[in-house]
Write an enzyme that holds these catalytic residues in place. Structure first.
Site, short mmCIF file in Angstrom:
data_model
loop_
_atom_site.label_atom_id
_atom_site.label_comp_id
_atom_site.label_asym_id
_atom_site.label_seq_id
_atom_site.Cartn_x
_atom_site.Cartn_y
_atom_site.Cartn_z
N GLY A 89 1.72 0.17 -0.31
CA GLY A 89 2.37 1.47 -0.14
C GLY A 89 2.90 1.91 -1.48
O GLY A 89 2.20 1.81 -2.50
N SER A 121 -1.83 -4.63 -2.97
CA SER A 121 -1.40 -3.40 -3.63
C SER A 121 0.05 -3.52 -4.10
O SER A 121 0.33 -4.31 -5.00
CB SER A 121 -1.61 -2.21 -2.68
OG SER A 121 -1.46 -0.99 -3.35
N ALA A 122 0.98 -2.79 -3.51
CA ALA A 122 2.39 -2.89 -3.91
C ALA A 122 2.92 -4.30 -3.75
O ALA A 122 3.74 -4.78 -4.54
CB ALA A 122 3.24 -1.91 -3.10
N HIS A 158 -6.13 -1.86 -7.67
CA HIS A 158 -6.94 -0.66 -7.44
C HIS A 158 -7.60 -0.17 -8.73
O HIS A 158 -7.78 1.04 -8.93
CB HIS A 158 -6.09 0.50 -6.88
CG HIS A 158 -5.45 0.23 -5.56
ND1 HIS A 158 -6.13 0.27 -4.37
CD2 HIS A 158 -4.16 -0.07 -5.24
CE1 HIS A 158 -5.30 0.01 -3.37
NE2 HIS A 158 -4.10 -0.22 -3.88
N GLU A 193 -10.84 -3.07 -6.44
CA GLU A 193 -10.67 -3.14 -5.00
C GLU A 193 -11.67 -4.13 -4.41
O GLU A 193 -12.83 -4.18 -4.81
CB GLU A 193 -10.84 -1.75 -4.38
CG GLU A 193 -9.72 -0.81 -4.79
CD GLU A 193 -9.72 0.48 -3.98
OE1 GLU A 193 -10.75 0.80 -3.37
OE2 GLU A 193 -8.67 1.14 -3.96
#
Length: 241
Positions: A89, A121-122, A158, A193
């Site tokens: 997020g 991700s985060a 990413h 990714e």
């Protein structure tokens, strides 16, 4: 022994949510049947909804995922956790909420002591020394950009090389060059990714089919080959004081 599974993304190509990560997660979890989920990176959807999405994925592996927001005492929940999962997020929102609940030190201590950690991700960004190589907009201001420091170098999830047609802003390579120019001695591992980093003790292995560019201070760019194993300290940043 410290154990981490750091995913670049929750999706790879047109696959479903965490579909590409099912087998790496299954292999990573060694008998743990309950995962404590941290949904704090979510901004546009509620924590209940986020928990439900993640829970459906882990249920396919025979694992129950319970969000930390269900507990009145978040730190106690961490102390009792079998495994920890930190979702993606907005990284700034995630870090701000972790600081607000005084969870940074508890997570670091428990993971350094062997609590399995899964992030994407985060959730991968906050495993680094700082979140300064996130791609996210600073929608909130955490008390610090310092994060869990579970690995000794920065990651850029990413990662996409080059610029799309018609884009006149900086490429990811240029942004990372700016970071390294202003932070001599740091190193940044860029994860495409579908890629992930699996950490066992002091060693890491690059999972997935893509190589990972390693950006070093001074402009050097190396390639960590898919499947390669390396010592964490070999990528450790040496920030100037």
């Amino acid at each position: 022994m410290k154990r981490l599974l750091l995913l670049s993304s929750s999706r790879a190509g047109d696959t479903g949510y965490l579909e590409h990560a099912l087998e790496p997660i299954r292999d990573f979890l060694r008998g743990e049947r309950r995962v404590l989920f941290i949904p704090y990176a979510s901004v546009l959807r509620g924590f209940d909804e986020y928990e439900e999405s993640v829970g459906r994925v882990f249920a396919r592996l025979g694992v129950e995922a319970v969000s930390i927001h269900r507990f009145a005492d978040a730190r106690r929940a961490l102390e009792n956790a079998e495994a920890l999962c930190v979702g993606g997020g907005n990284t700034f929102a995630l870090l701000q909420r972790l600081y607000a609940r005084d969870l940074i030190g508890t997570v670091r201590r428990r993971v350094e002591g062997g609590l399995p950690y899964i992030g994407w991700s985060a959730g991968t960004n906050v495993a680094c020394p700082t979140i300064r190589t996130t791609n996210d907009m600073p929608v909130v201001q955490p008390p610090s950009l310092d994060a869990f420091r579970l690995i000794p170098f920065q990651i850029n999830p990413h990662f996409i090389s080059g610029k799309p047609a018609g884009h006149n802003g900086e490429s990811r390579e240029e942004r990372l060059a700016e970071f390294l120019a202003t932070n001599p001695g740091e190193n940044v591992l860029a994860l495409l990714e579908g890629s992930a980093l699996r950490v066992e003790g002091d060693e890491a292995r690059l999972l997935g089919e893509s190589d990972a560019p390693l950006f070093r201070s001074g402009g050097a760019v190396e390639a960590i080959r898919a499947g390669a194993r390396f010592e964490l300290e070999s990528l450790a940043g040496r920030p100037s004081t």
